[in-house]
Scaffold this motif. Structure first.
Motif, PDB file in Angstrom:
ATOM      1  N   SER A  39      32.132 -12.672   3.269  1.00 24.42           N
ATOM      2  CA  SER A  39      32.305 -12.600   1.814  1.00 24.42           C
ATOM      3  C   SER A  39      33.064 -13.810   1.294  1.00 24.42           C
ATOM      4  CB  SER A  39      33.053 -11.317   1.431  1.00 24.42           C
ATOM      5  OG  SER A  39      32.297 -10.174   1.757  1.00 24.42           O
ATOM      6  N   ILE A  40      34.086 -14.237   2.047  1.00 17.69           N
ATOM      7  CA  ILE A  40      34.842 -15.426   1.659  1.00 17.69           C
ATOM      8  C   ILE A  40      33.931 -16.647   1.637  1.00 17.69           C
ATOM      9  CG2 ILE A  40      36.626 -17.040   2.437  1.00 17.69           C
ATOM     10  CD1 ILE A  40      38.136 -14.577   3.504  1.00 17.69           C
ATOM     11  N   LEU A  41      33.106 -16.787   2.677  1.00 18.76           N
ATOM     12  CA  LEU A  41      32.195 -17.925   2.744  1.00 18.76           C
ATOM     13  C   LEU A  41      31.208 -17.902   1.574  1.00 18.76           C
ATOM     14  CD1 LEU A  41      31.096 -20.396   4.177  1.00 18.76           C
ATOM     15  CD2 LEU A  41      29.798 -18.886   5.691  1.00 18.76           C
ATOM     16  N   LYS A  42      30.655 -16.732   1.264  1.00 12.33           N
ATOM     17  CA  LYS A  42      29.714 -16.625   0.153  1.00 12.33           C
ATOM     18  C   LYS A  42      30.370 -17.020  -1.164  1.00 12.33           C
ATOM     19  CE  LYS A  42      26.687 -13.001   2.049  1.00 12.33           C
ATOM     20  NZ  LYS A  42      26.238 -11.597   1.915  1.00 12.33           N
ATOM     21  N   GLN A  43      31.584 -16.531  -1.381  1.00 11.90           N
ATOM     22  CA  GLN A  43      32.274 -16.848  -2.624  1.00 11.90           C
ATOM     23  C   GLN A  43      32.634 -18.325  -2.705  1.00 11.90           C
ATOM     24  OE1 GLN A  43      35.492 -14.220  -3.692  1.00 11.90           O
ATOM     25  NE2 GLN A  43      34.313 -12.374  -3.255  1.00 11.90           N
TER      26      GLN A  43
ATOM     27  N   TRP B 205      29.706 -32.476  -0.040  1.00  8.47           N
ATOM     28  CA  TRP B 205      30.338 -31.497   0.845  1.00  8.47           C
ATOM     29  C   TRP B 205      29.453 -31.296   2.077  1.00  8.47           C
ATOM     30  CZ3 TRP B 205      34.719 -28.398  -0.767  1.00  8.47           C
ATOM     31  CH2 TRP B 205      35.171 -28.697  -2.062  1.00  8.47           C
ATOM     32  N   LEU B 206      30.080 -31.318   3.246  1.00 11.86           N
ATOM     33  CA  LEU B 206      29.399 -31.003   4.498  1.00 11.86           C
ATOM     34  C   LEU B 206      30.058 -29.759   5.075  1.00 11.86           C
ATOM     35  CD1 LEU B 206      27.536 -31.612   6.928  1.00 11.86           C
ATOM     36  CD2 LEU B 206      29.373 -33.099   7.817  1.00 11.86           C
ATOM     37  N   ILE B 207      29.278 -28.666   5.192  1.00 10.29           N
ATOM     38  CA  ILE B 207      29.847 -27.392   5.616  1.00 10.29           C
ATOM     39  C   ILE B 207      29.185 -26.951   6.918  1.00 10.29           C
ATOM     40  CG2 ILE B 207      30.355 -25.022   4.957  1.00 10.29           C
ATOM     41  CD1 ILE B 207      30.065 -25.816   2.064  1.00 10.29           C
ATOM     42  N   PHE B 208      29.986 -26.808   7.956  1.00 11.73           N
ATOM     43  CA  PHE B 208      29.499 -26.300   9.236  1.00 11.73           C
ATOM     44  C   PHE B 208      29.564 -24.771   9.214  1.00 11.73           C
ATOM     45  CE2 PHE B 208      31.166 -30.545  10.259  1.00 11.73           C
ATOM     46  CZ  PHE B 208      30.059 -31.097  10.898  1.00 11.73           C
TER      47      PHE B 208
ATOM     48  N   GLU C  39      21.911 -17.190   7.029  1.00 13.36           N
ATOM     49  CA  GLU C  39      20.887 -17.975   6.334  1.00 13.36           C
ATOM     50  C   GLU C  39      21.313 -18.171   4.883  1.00 13.36           C
ATOM     51  OE1 GLU C  39      17.108 -16.123   6.782  1.00 13.36           O
ATOM     52  OE2 GLU C  39      17.096 -16.283   8.972  1.00 13.36           O
ATOM     53  N   PHE C  40      21.874 -19.317   4.611  1.00 16.32           N
ATOM     54  CA  PHE C  40      22.279 -19.682   3.262  1.00 16.32           C
ATOM     55  C   PHE C  40      21.520 -20.930   2.840  1.00 16.32           C
ATOM     56  CE2 PHE C  40      26.829 -17.778   3.508  1.00 16.32           C
ATOM     57  CZ  PHE C  40      26.296 -16.520   3.233  1.00 16.32           C
ATOM     58  N   LYS C  41      21.269 -21.030   1.573  1.00 17.15           N
ATOM     59  CA  LYS C  41      20.737 -22.251   1.006  1.00 17.15           C
ATOM     60  C   LYS C  41      21.867 -22.947   0.245  1.00 17.15           C
ATOM     61  CE  LYS C  41      15.981 -20.594   0.488  1.00 17.15           C
ATOM     62  NZ  LYS C  41      14.849 -20.342  -0.461  1.00 17.15           N
ATOM     63  N   SER C  42      21.797 -24.270   0.189  1.00 12.01           N
ATOM     64  CA  SER C  42      22.830 -25.017  -0.512  1.00 12.01           C
ATOM     65  C   SER C  42      22.906 -24.566  -1.962  1.00 12.01           C
ATOM     66  CB  SER C  42      22.537 -26.516  -0.452  1.00 12.01           C
ATOM     67  OG  SER C  42      22.551 -26.973   0.881  1.00 12.01           O
ATOM     68  N   PRO C  43      24.102 -24.164  -2.443  1.00  8.15           N
ATOM     69  CA  PRO C  43      24.232 -23.660  -3.803  1.00  8.15           C
ATOM     70  C   PRO C  43      24.080 -24.741  -4.855  1.00  8.15           C
ATOM     71  CG  PRO C  43      26.370 -23.826  -2.756  1.00  8.15           C
ATOM     72  CD  PRO C  43      25.366 -24.147  -1.709  1.00  8.15           C
TER      73      PRO C  43
ATOM     74  N   PRO D 235      24.134 -25.683  10.366  1.00 11.64           N
ATOM     75  CA  PRO D 235      24.329 -24.564  11.304  1.00 11.64           C
ATOM     76  C   PRO D 235      24.696 -25.073  12.693  1.00 11.64           C
ATOM     77  CG  PRO D 235      22.246 -24.389  10.093  1.00 11.64           C
ATOM     78  CD  PRO D 235      22.758 -25.772   9.888  1.00 11.64           C
ATOM     79  N   ILE D 236      25.691 -24.431  13.296  1.00 15.49           N
ATOM     80  CA  ILE D 236      26.148 -24.796  14.638  1.00 15.49           C
ATOM     81  C   ILE D 236      25.992 -23.582  15.552  1.00 15.49           C
ATOM     82  CG2 ILE D 236      28.085 -25.622  16.028  1.00 15.49           C
ATOM     83  CD1 ILE D 236      27.032 -27.693  14.077  1.00 15.49           C
ATOM     84  N   PRO D 237      25.277 -23.720  16.675  1.00 13.42           N
ATOM     85  CA  PRO D 237      25.078 -22.573  17.579  1.00 13.42           C
ATOM     86  C   PRO D 237      26.230 -22.380  18.551  1.00 13.42           C
ATOM     87  CG  PRO D 237      23.834 -24.449  18.376  1.00 13.42           C
ATOM     88  CD  PRO D 237      24.497 -24.899  17.092  1.00 13.42           C
ATOM     89  N   ASN D 238      26.416 -21.129  18.952  1.00 10.87           N
ATOM     90  CA  ASN D 238      27.270 -20.779  20.094  1.00 10.87           C
ATOM     91  C   ASN D 238      28.711 -21.289  19.989  1.00 10.87           C
ATOM     92  OD1 ASN D 238      25.009 -19.591  21.386  1.00 10.87           O
ATOM     93  ND2 ASN D 238      24.391 -21.602  22.166  1.00 10.87           N
ATOM     94  N   VAL D 239      29.356 -21.058  18.850  1.00 12.26           N
ATOM     95  CA  VAL D 239      30.770 -21.443  18.752  1.00 12.26           C
ATOM     96  C   VAL D 239      31.635 -20.248  18.312  1.00 12.26           C
ATOM     97  CG1 VAL D 239      30.428 -23.893  18.348  1.00 12.26           C
ATOM     98  CG2 VAL D 239      30.388 -22.333  16.416  1.00 12.26           C
ATOM     99  N   LYS D 240      31.150 -19.027  18.522  1.00 11.38           N
ATOM    100  CA  LYS D 240      31.901 -17.849  18.084  1.00 11.38           C
ATOM    101  C   LYS D 240      32.953 -17.409  19.114  1.00 11.38           C
ATOM    102  CE  LYS D 240      32.801 -14.616  15.142  1.00 11.38           C
ATOM    103  NZ  LYS D 240      31.896 -13.540  14.752  1.00 11.38           N
TER     104      LYS D 240
END
Length: 355
Positions: free
Chosen positions: A25-29, A41-44, A50-54, A62-67
């Motif tokens: 929710s924070i990321l969406k806002q 702005w460059l956002i990783f 699945e977001f589109k640039s606002p 998108p960055i894989p496997n960093v959780k």
């Protein structure tokens, strides 16, 4: 070899761990409020969302496997900076939306952290030997080390409540002048075509929360056993079933259905004893709903000046039962006015002022 003449200046944002629940929710806002002011702005982000640039000036990577903890640490310490250098990107400023900062080669640039992990600031103790408490133990006793690891005194910290600001100052000895309080957004959603229908003949209570131990669903289950009224209906947003016909588990709901329930239920009950903000509290208060919640600093601050709130101990189900018995069906209060609270507009202004 990096060609310094070809470096591109961008505001670099790290948000690879924000892929579910309140963090998402924070990321969406954040996305929804980025100003289209010409700065790039460059956002990783996580590959799972699945977001589109606002706006046109935002690039999402998108960055894989960093959780996992190890992979996230490697990304924050080494991988992100390597990606920037390989792709000829020079940070104009850095922003972490996930509590812990990250390393870049540039030293004299503005650095910001959006901090939203409150567990280290609560007095509760957790045991690592108990499976249900292991994650809470980690966030209370181990996670602060990773916050401190990349933290500098001149980093500017965004928090959601003054309660978190005070805790951050104490825990990390951070200068209060470098911490600002900014409220999250309250989204307005057109209430239509909802799949949830409440029985208007009953006293409908609502608790929208995942089934984490600290959300304290069990307190409501115990309280309901002491309520004689058969016309009480309590709604949870979980999949677990309870041995009480008056408790209905709705599962995970889309936001429009949650708003529909706010509109049609009789009260919000919110017994969570660990929160960073408690967004349902302010959502319900802006709709004038009666609220029964915990007598803790986060709830007191979020609901400041709201006359429709009752504050009770988080471990006294008998007191919650008494309060539930006293609820008046379809009663509403003057909606809480949040217009004077600083939010995303002021947050982005703070970023811009420091560039």
């Amino acid at each position: 070899m990096v060609d310094k003449d070809k470096l591109q200046s961008k505001i670099v944002v790290n948000a690879t761990a924000l892929d579910q629940s309140g963090a998402l929710s924070i990321l969406k806002q954040f996305f929804e409020n980025i100003p289209n002011d010409g700065k790039e702005w460059l956002i990783f982000i996580s590959e799972k969302i699945e977001f589109k640039s606002p706006v046109p000036n935002v690039i999402l990577k998108p960055i894989p496997n960093v959780k996992s903890l190890v992979r996230r640490f490697i990304w924050d310490w080494y991988g992100l900076n390597k990606w920037l250098r390989t792709n000829q990107i020079k940070p104009l400023a850095t922003i972490s939306l996930q509590n812990t900062n990250f390393r870049v080669s540039e030293k004299n640039i503005p650095r910001f952290i959006y901090y939203h992990q409150s567990i280290p600031f609560y007095k509760n103790r957790w045991c690592p030997l108990k499976k249900s408490e292991r994650t809470l133990w980690f966030y209370k006793y181990v996670y602060p080390f990773f916050v401190s690891l990349f933290l500098r005194k001149d980093d500017y910290i965004f928090v959601q409540l003054d309660f978190i600001k005070r805790g951050f100052i104490r825990k990390f000895s951070h200068p209060g002048k470098n911490i600002g309080v900014f409220s999250p957004s309250i989204n307005s959603v057109a209430i239509s075509n909802s799949n949830v229908f409440l029985d208007k003949s009953k006293m409908n209570l609502f608790f929208p929360a995942t089934l984490f131990p600290y959300k304290n669903h069990e307190l409501l289950v115990k309280a309901l056993k002491e309520v004689d009224n058969p016309n009480i209906q309590l709604y949870f947003t979980v999949t677990k079933k309870f041995n009480d016909d008056r408790i209905k588990s709705l599962g995970i709901l889309p936001y429009k259905d949650i708003c529909n329930i706010y509109e049609n239920c009789d009260a919000l009950v919110f017994p969570s004893f660990i929160e960073t903000f408690g967004l349902p509290l302010i959502e319900a208060a802006t709709m004038g709903l009666p609220i029964i919640t915990v007598d803790l600093p986060y709830a007191r601050e979020v609901l400041n000046n709201y006359e429709g709130a009752i504050f009770l101990p988080y471990d006294k189900p008998e007191e919650w039962a008494i309060a539930i018995n006293k609820l008046v069906k379809e009663k509403r209060y003057t909606p809480l006015d949040t217009s004077k609270r600083e939010g995303w507009t002021e947050l982005f202004k703070k970023i811009n002022d420091k560039l």
